[in-house]
Enzyme design. Structure first.
Site, short mmCIF file in Angstrom:
data_model
loop_
_atom_site.label_atom_id
_atom_site.label_comp_id
_atom_site.label_asym_id
_atom_site.label_seq_id
_atom_site.Cartn_x
_atom_site.Cartn_y
_atom_site.Cartn_z
N HIS A 69 0.84 -1.20 0.00
CA HIS A 69 0.00 0.00 0.00
C HIS A 69 0.87 1.25 0.00
O HIS A 69 1.77 1.38 0.82
CB HIS A 69 -0.91 -0.01 1.23
CG HIS A 69 -1.76 1.19 1.36
ND1 HIS A 69 -1.96 1.81 2.57
CD2 HIS A 69 -2.44 1.91 0.45
CE1 HIS A 69 -2.75 2.86 2.39
NE2 HIS A 69 -3.05 2.93 1.12
N ASP A 123 -4.95 3.91 -4.63
CA ASP A 123 -4.96 4.34 -3.23
C ASP A 123 -6.07 5.36 -2.99
O ASP A 123 -6.08 6.43 -3.59
CB ASP A 123 -3.60 4.94 -2.87
CG ASP A 123 -3.40 5.10 -1.38
OD1 ASP A 123 -4.40 5.10 -0.62
OD2 ASP A 123 -2.24 5.22 -0.97
N TYR A 132 10.30 12.78 -13.55
CA TYR A 132 11.50 11.94 -13.63
C TYR A 132 12.03 11.62 -12.23
O TYR A 132 12.39 10.47 -11.94
CB TYR A 132 12.61 12.62 -14.44
CG TYR A 132 12.35 12.73 -15.91
CD1 TYR A 132 11.90 11.66 -16.66
CD2 TYR A 132 12.58 13.93 -16.58
CE1 TYR A 132 11.68 11.76 -18.03
CE2 TYR A 132 12.36 14.05 -17.94
CZ TYR A 132 11.91 12.96 -18.66
OH TYR A 132 11.69 13.08 -20.00
N TYR A 140 4.19 12.26 -24.01
CA TYR A 140 3.50 12.43 -22.74
C TYR A 140 2.61 11.25 -22.37
O TYR A 140 1.60 11.41 -21.70
CB TYR A 140 2.73 13.76 -22.70
CG TYR A 140 3.66 14.94 -22.82
CD1 TYR A 140 4.40 15.37 -21.72
CD2 TYR A 140 3.86 15.57 -24.05
CE1 TYR A 140 5.28 16.42 -21.84
CE2 TYR A 140 4.74 16.63 -24.17
CZ TYR A 140 5.46 17.05 -23.06
OH TYR A 140 6.34 18.09 -23.19
#
Length: 158
Positions: A22, A69, A118, A136
């Site tokens: 998690h 999440d 990055y 992208y």
């Protein structure tokens, strides 16, 4: 092949998805991303591949088994376009549709500036390179939890 598992989920990807906990992050990237060098700095340390498919198709495979999440605002993030951070190119709209499909509701992605993306990717659990050729086509997903089912194990009578 395994029943009810997306065939794009190869053994290496399944291992990483199962090993993640998690809050761990997974990065899906296009063909222009420096995937090999960035992946060496991740927790896993090796580049994973789902070759020959778009970022959206790879996202569909990953999100078929990995929950996002629910404890954070931005469990799904996209790389911002340099000079136009609010623009949503087709590749990102397609991944957004896969997120919404997997979660069965609207789940807007957050965004992150290119160089910050990055750096964050280096801290991720793993990087998955795709065959996405559009610019992208880079995304970060934060793993969530699957709640326990009630009364899964019932005691045997007598």
């Amino acid at each position: 092949m395994l029943k009810r598992l997306d065939p794009l989920l190869n053994a290496d990807v399944l291992y990483a998805l199962r090993a993640m906990g998690h809050g761990d992050e997974l990065v899906i990237v296009d063909t222009n991303f420096p995937a090999e060098s960035v992946s060496r700095q991740t927790v896993l340390g090796d580049l994973l591949r789902i070759d020959g498919v778009s970022a959206a198709r790879a996202a569909r495979a990953v999100l078929s088994v990995m929950p996002l999440d629910t404890f954070v605002d931005d469990a799904a993030m996209r790389m911002e376009i340099v000079g136009n951070p609010g623009e949503i190119p087709a590749v990102q709209a397609e991944v957004q549709a896969e997120i919404d499909r997997a979660e069965a509701k609207s789940w807007p992605m957050g965004s992150i500036e290119r160089m910050a993306f990055y750096e964050r990717a280096k801290q991720a659990y793993c990087v998955i390179a795709t065959g996405e050729t559009r610019f992208y086509g880079c995304f970060i997903f934060k793993k969530g939890v699957i709640p326990p089912k009630q009364n899964v194990l019932k005691p045997k009578k007598g």
